[in-house]
Design a protein around this motif. Structure first.
Motif, PDB file in Angstrom:
ATOM      1  N   UNK A 476       7.510  -2.209  10.896  1.00 52.00           N
ATOM      2  CA  UNK A 476       6.558  -2.215   9.782  1.00 52.00           C
ATOM      3  C   UNK A 476       5.420  -1.222   9.963  1.00 52.00           C
ATOM      4  N   UNK A 477       4.915  -1.095  11.195  1.00 48.24           N
ATOM      5  CA  UNK A 477       3.777  -0.213  11.430  1.00 48.24           C
ATOM      6  C   UNK A 477       4.168   1.259  11.268  1.00 48.24           C
ATOM      7  N   UNK A 478       5.316   1.643  11.804  1.00 49.50           N
ATOM      8  CA  UNK A 478       5.758   3.034  11.668  1.00 49.50           C
ATOM      9  C   UNK A 478       6.040   3.380  10.213  1.00 49.50           C
ATOM     10  N   UNK A 479       6.621   2.443   9.490  1.00 53.62           N
ATOM     11  CA  UNK A 479       6.890   2.688   8.071  1.00 53.62           C
ATOM     12  C   UNK A 479       5.584   2.852   7.298  1.00 53.62           C
ATOM     13  N   UNK A 480       4.609   2.035   7.632  1.00 49.59           N
ATOM     14  CA  UNK A 480       3.298   2.135   6.997  1.00 49.59           C
ATOM     15  C   UNK A 480       2.671   3.499   7.278  1.00 49.59           C
ATOM     16  N   UNK A 481       2.733   3.933   8.530  1.00 51.25           N
ATOM     17  CA  UNK A 481       2.175   5.237   8.889  1.00 51.25           C
ATOM     18  C   UNK A 481       2.888   6.365   8.157  1.00 51.25           C
ATOM     19  N   UNK A 482       4.205   6.252   7.999  1.00 52.31           N
ATOM     20  CA  UNK A 482       4.945   7.304   7.310  1.00 52.31           C
ATOM     21  C   UNK A 482       4.546   7.388   5.841  1.00 52.31           C
ATOM     22  N   UNK A 483       4.360   6.249   5.201  1.00 56.46           N
ATOM     23  CA  UNK A 483       3.942   6.258   3.792  1.00 56.46           C
ATOM     24  C   UNK A 483       2.540   6.847   3.643  1.00 56.46           C
ATOM     25  N   UNK A 484       1.671   6.558   4.605  1.00 51.87           N
ATOM     26  CA  UNK A 484       0.333   7.158   4.578  1.00 51.87           C
ATOM     27  C   UNK A 484       0.428   8.671   4.771  1.00 51.87           C
ATOM     28  N   UNK A 485       1.308   9.131   5.659  1.00 56.53           N
ATOM     29  CA  UNK A 485       1.468  10.568   5.890  1.00 56.53           C
ATOM     30  C   UNK A 485       1.984  11.283   4.648  1.00 56.53           C
ATOM     31  N   UNK A 486       2.884  10.641   3.912  1.00 58.95           N
ATOM     32  CA  UNK A 486       3.376  11.221   2.663  1.00 58.95           C
ATOM     33  C   UNK A 486       2.232  11.403   1.677  1.00 58.95           C
ATOM     34  N   UNK A 487       1.405  10.370   1.535  1.00 58.72           N
ATOM     35  CA  UNK A 487       0.293  10.444   0.592  1.00 58.72           C
ATOM     36  C   UNK A 487      -0.736  11.481   1.028  1.00 58.72           C
ATOM     37  N   UNK A 508      -9.205   7.118  -2.894  1.00 53.69           N
ATOM     38  CA  UNK A 508      -8.788   6.804  -1.532  1.00 53.69           C
ATOM     39  C   UNK A 508      -8.256   5.383  -1.422  1.00 53.69           C
ATOM     40  N   UNK A 509      -8.981   4.425  -1.982  1.00 53.63           N
ATOM     41  CA  UNK A 509      -8.586   3.024  -1.822  1.00 53.63           C
ATOM     42  C   UNK A 509      -7.331   2.722  -2.627  1.00 53.63           C
ATOM     43  N   UNK A 510      -7.224   3.310  -3.820  1.00 55.16           N
ATOM     44  CA  UNK A 510      -6.054   3.042  -4.653  1.00 55.16           C
ATOM     45  C   UNK A 510      -4.791   3.631  -4.035  1.00 55.16           C
ATOM     46  N   UNK A 511      -4.870   4.880  -3.572  1.00 48.39           N
ATOM     47  CA  UNK A 511      -3.675   5.526  -3.042  1.00 48.39           C
ATOM     48  C   UNK A 511      -3.330   5.042  -1.642  1.00 48.39           C
ATOM     49  N   UNK A 512      -4.320   4.612  -0.866  1.00 52.05           N
ATOM     50  CA  UNK A 512      -4.027   3.980   0.420  1.00 52.05           C
ATOM     51  C   UNK A 512      -3.290   2.659   0.191  1.00 52.05           C
ATOM     52  N   UNK A 513      -3.711   1.929  -0.830  1.00 48.71           N
ATOM     53  CA  UNK A 513      -3.049   0.665  -1.166  1.00 48.71           C
ATOM     54  C   UNK A 513      -1.631   0.908  -1.675  1.00 48.71           C
ATOM     55  N   UNK A 514      -1.448   1.997  -2.428  1.00 51.89           N
ATOM     56  CA  UNK A 514      -0.103   2.347  -2.891  1.00 51.89           C
ATOM     57  C   UNK A 514       0.819   2.637  -1.710  1.00 51.89           C
ATOM     58  N   UNK A 515       0.278   3.312  -0.691  1.00 51.84           N
ATOM     59  CA  UNK A 515       1.085   3.589   0.499  1.00 51.84           C
ATOM     60  C   UNK A 515       1.475   2.291   1.196  1.00 51.84           C
ATOM     61  N   UNK A 516       0.542   1.355   1.265  1.00 48.04           N
ATOM     62  CA  UNK A 516       0.842   0.051   1.864  1.00 48.04           C
ATOM     63  C   UNK A 516       1.930  -0.669   1.071  1.00 48.04           C
ATOM     64  N   UNK A 517       1.801  -0.626  -0.244  1.00 49.14           N
ATOM     65  CA  UNK A 517       2.781  -1.297  -1.105  1.00 49.14           C
ATOM     66  C   UNK A 517       4.170  -0.677  -0.934  1.00 49.14           C
ATOM     67  N   UNK A 518       4.224   0.656  -0.860  1.00 42.62           N
ATOM     68  CA  UNK A 518       5.503   1.336  -0.656  1.00 42.62           C
ATOM     69  C   UNK A 518       6.119   0.935   0.680  1.00 42.62           C
ATOM     70  N   UNK A 519       5.285   0.794   1.704  1.00 47.23           N
ATOM     71  CA  UNK A 519       5.788   0.382   3.020  1.00 47.23           C
ATOM     72  C   UNK A 519       6.347  -1.035   2.967  1.00 47.23           C
ATOM     73  N   UNK A 520       5.664  -1.915   2.245  1.00 50.48           N
ATOM     74  CA  UNK A 520       6.133  -3.300   2.132  1.00 50.48           C
ATOM     75  C   UNK A 520       7.484  -3.348   1.420  1.00 50.48           C
TER      76      UNK A 520
END
Length: 564
Positions: A476-487, A508-520
């Motif tokens: 989960x953590x690596x996937x989260x980091x990858x989605x953040x790197x894409x954004x 920043x907050x909206x797109x960081x949350x989108x990255x989290x959602x994509x990781x989930x």
């Protein structure tokens, strides 16, 4: 009187003339501010880069400080160099890198220019394709650039810009310093050596770092400012290094330089070394990041207070209600009165006072925690303007903290890397993964000296650990980091427009949350593919969502540590 002597037709024409004159005056009055905005405004980055100590060339690569006193900031340290216009036409994602530090087995590369590229890996190539963009500036971006914001103008009109080139071309000059990890490999079969990586370079400051106590300023015979109208300060200091044998600051004394930054477009300096020896933040010492100048004087480019990164908190709060109250109300109270101060707080909602010492000791080397980073507005006499009445927009970012063994004290401490989804700005702060020293402690653009900041560290094993289901591996953590790197990569190039600017649809907050959602979503798909082995995947995903939504999801016995 004149009006009476005119014919009806002349009166009509005169009236029309006066009306047109009135309209023209109003139009000129309305348009004059816009015209002023079209004049190129100097960015804060442009102001600070004029000072030689903010340029990498000021620090000869051959000048290496004492290895007994200083350690390298990473396995590899280098300066990114954007390929030439002709080289950029190949549409591939590689850049040049000046090697400023290398492992002992690659010392022959120090000082040389090498090619930096990705390893031949299908997953890396797939990630690269997701973020690659053709870049063509829009009129809005050109206007923003003239208002003093830094956009990647060297990439304007370039096709197929990927992760590495968007990093190297983010700022106007080849001054971006990065660290590469130990997985970097060398391909020496070509005319120029090639470094191949599998993880995105981390933005960093300096080449080496040390741990010192700042004793006192020392007068210098040199005029160290490029700006003669600004007040001259002493920026040389006597420091005493940490002695690992005695576990205190009674080691070698040395004269270092903490250069005074210039006043920029905000009418203040981004940092100041004046009276730093008296700061309570330095009671337990400072980590200093930088390199030696041509005279061999270690020159500081970033600072970090040791106390802020230590495991032991300054305050402990037990109980769920008290913890919630601290996060929601107390944490951001009295920021004006807390100027120049810092605090670290451990929240343990499920603990009693008797078990706290055991709780603190459960931090182990290699443990990881998710970071929720917040900063507020710049206040005081030279406060930044309010975007909305009584409101500062502030900033939010995720990050990852790892518990590491300190190279000087051998104690455990926190090491934070921020994943900054950051809009284009006048300071040259790049959307990307930053070390704490680069983002917070950098003397040129860091926020340590100017903004109230709060970092919330959440240790929650179901999210931070990896899983292996009979050979099917999920992280989960690596996937989260990858989605953040894409954004972050998309932000660096504005999805091809050249500009990422804050708006109701982009933040920043909206797109960081989108990255989290994509990781989930990705992890949910992974769990469903695995099936029901020995894990209730639905419960795990619900726990991930709870952690993302609020930092108070601690009923499952997680630890929260707040650094501010």
């Amino acid at each position: 009187m004149i009006f009476r002597g005119l014919s009806q037709k002349a009166r009509l024409l005169f009236t029309i003339f006066l009306t047109l004159v009135f309209i023209a005056v109003i139009a000129l009055w309305q348009l004059s501010p816009t015209q002023a905005q079209l004049v190129q405004k100097e960015s804060n980055y442009a102001i600070h880069i004029q000072q030689k100590f903010n340029q990498s060339a000021f620090y000869p690569i051959a000048q290496i400080p004492s290895t007994n006193l200083y350690k390298p900031i990473g396995d590899w340290v280098g300066r990114l160099i954007l390929p030439t216009k002709q080289q950029l036409q190949d549409g591939l994602d590689w850049v040049w890198m000046e090697v400023q530090y290398a492992p002992p087995t690659a010392q022959n590369l120090v000082g040389k220019i090498v090619r930096l590229e990705w390893k031949k890996n299908k997953n890396l190539l797939a990630l690269e394709r997701v973020v690659t963009r053709d870049i063509n500036f829009t009129p809005e971006v050109i206007k923003s650039q003239k208002q003093g914001n830094i956009h990647p103008f060297r990439l304007n009109g370039v096709r197929q810009v990927g992760i590495l080139r968007s990093l190297a071309g983010a700022n106007p000059d080849d001054e971006t310093i990065v660290v590469l990890d130990s997985t970097t490999i060398i391909d020496a079969n070509q005319e120029k050596s090639i470094l191949q990586i599998e993880r995105e370079p981390v933005l960093a400051t300096g080449r080496f770092y040390g741990l010192v106590k700042i004793i006192k300023p020392i007068k210098s015979q040199y005029n160290t400012s490029l700006f003669p109208n600004q007040k001259q300060f002493n920026d040389y200091f006597l420091v005493q290094h940490y002695n690992p044998n005695a576990n205190k600051f009674n080691g070698i004394e040395e004269t270092i330089r903490i250069p005074q930054q210039a006043i920029d477009s905000r009418n203040f300096t981004p940092s100041s070394s004046q009276q730093i020896e008296r700061s309570p933040a330095g009671d337990d010492g400072w980590y200093i990041y930088g390199a030696a100048d041509a005279k061999g004087v270690f020159t500081v480019r970033a600072l970090a207070p040791r106390s802020l990164l230590q495991i032991q908190p300054r305050q402990i709060i037990t109980g769920k209600e008290l913890g919630l109250n601290y996060i929601q109300d107390i944490n951001w109270q009295n920021t004006k009165n807390n100027k120049g101060k810092f605090n670290t707080v451990l929240l343990k909602p499920g603990e009693t006072q008797n078990s706290l010492n055991q709780s603190i000791s459960t931090w182990q080397e290699g443990n990881k925690a998710i970071v929720l980073h917040l900063f507020g507005g710049i206040g005081g006499r030279k406060a930044e303007p309010l975007g909305v009445p009584y409101t500062i927009t502030g900033h939010f970012a995720f990050g990852i903290t790892e518990v590491v063994r300190d190279e000087f004290t051998k104690e455990l401490r926190f090491e934070t890397k921020y994943h900054q989804i950051y809009a284009h700005n006048p300071d040259g702060i790049i959307a990307g993964t930053h070390t704490w020293a680069d983002y917070m402690g950098n003397l040129q653009r860091g926020w340590l000296a100017t903004r109230p900041v709060s970092d919330i560290l959440i240790e929650f094993d179901p999210v931070t650990q990896d899983y292996d289901f009979d050979g099917v591996k999920l992280s989960p953590l690596k996937e989260f980091q990858q989605q953040l790197q894409i954004t972050m990569a998309r932000y660096r190039v504005g999805d091809g427009t050249g500009g990422a600017m804050v708006s109701p649809a982009t933040s920043c907050v909206q797109d960081a949350s989108q990255a989290l959602y994509a990781a989930i979503l990705t992890q949910v798909a992974g769990y469903q593919a695995v099936g029901t082995l020995h894990l209730n995947s639905r419960a795990l995903v619900q726990d991930e969502v709870a952690i993302a939504r609020r930092a108070t999801a601690t009923s499952i016995n997680s630890k929260i540590q707040i650094l501010n």
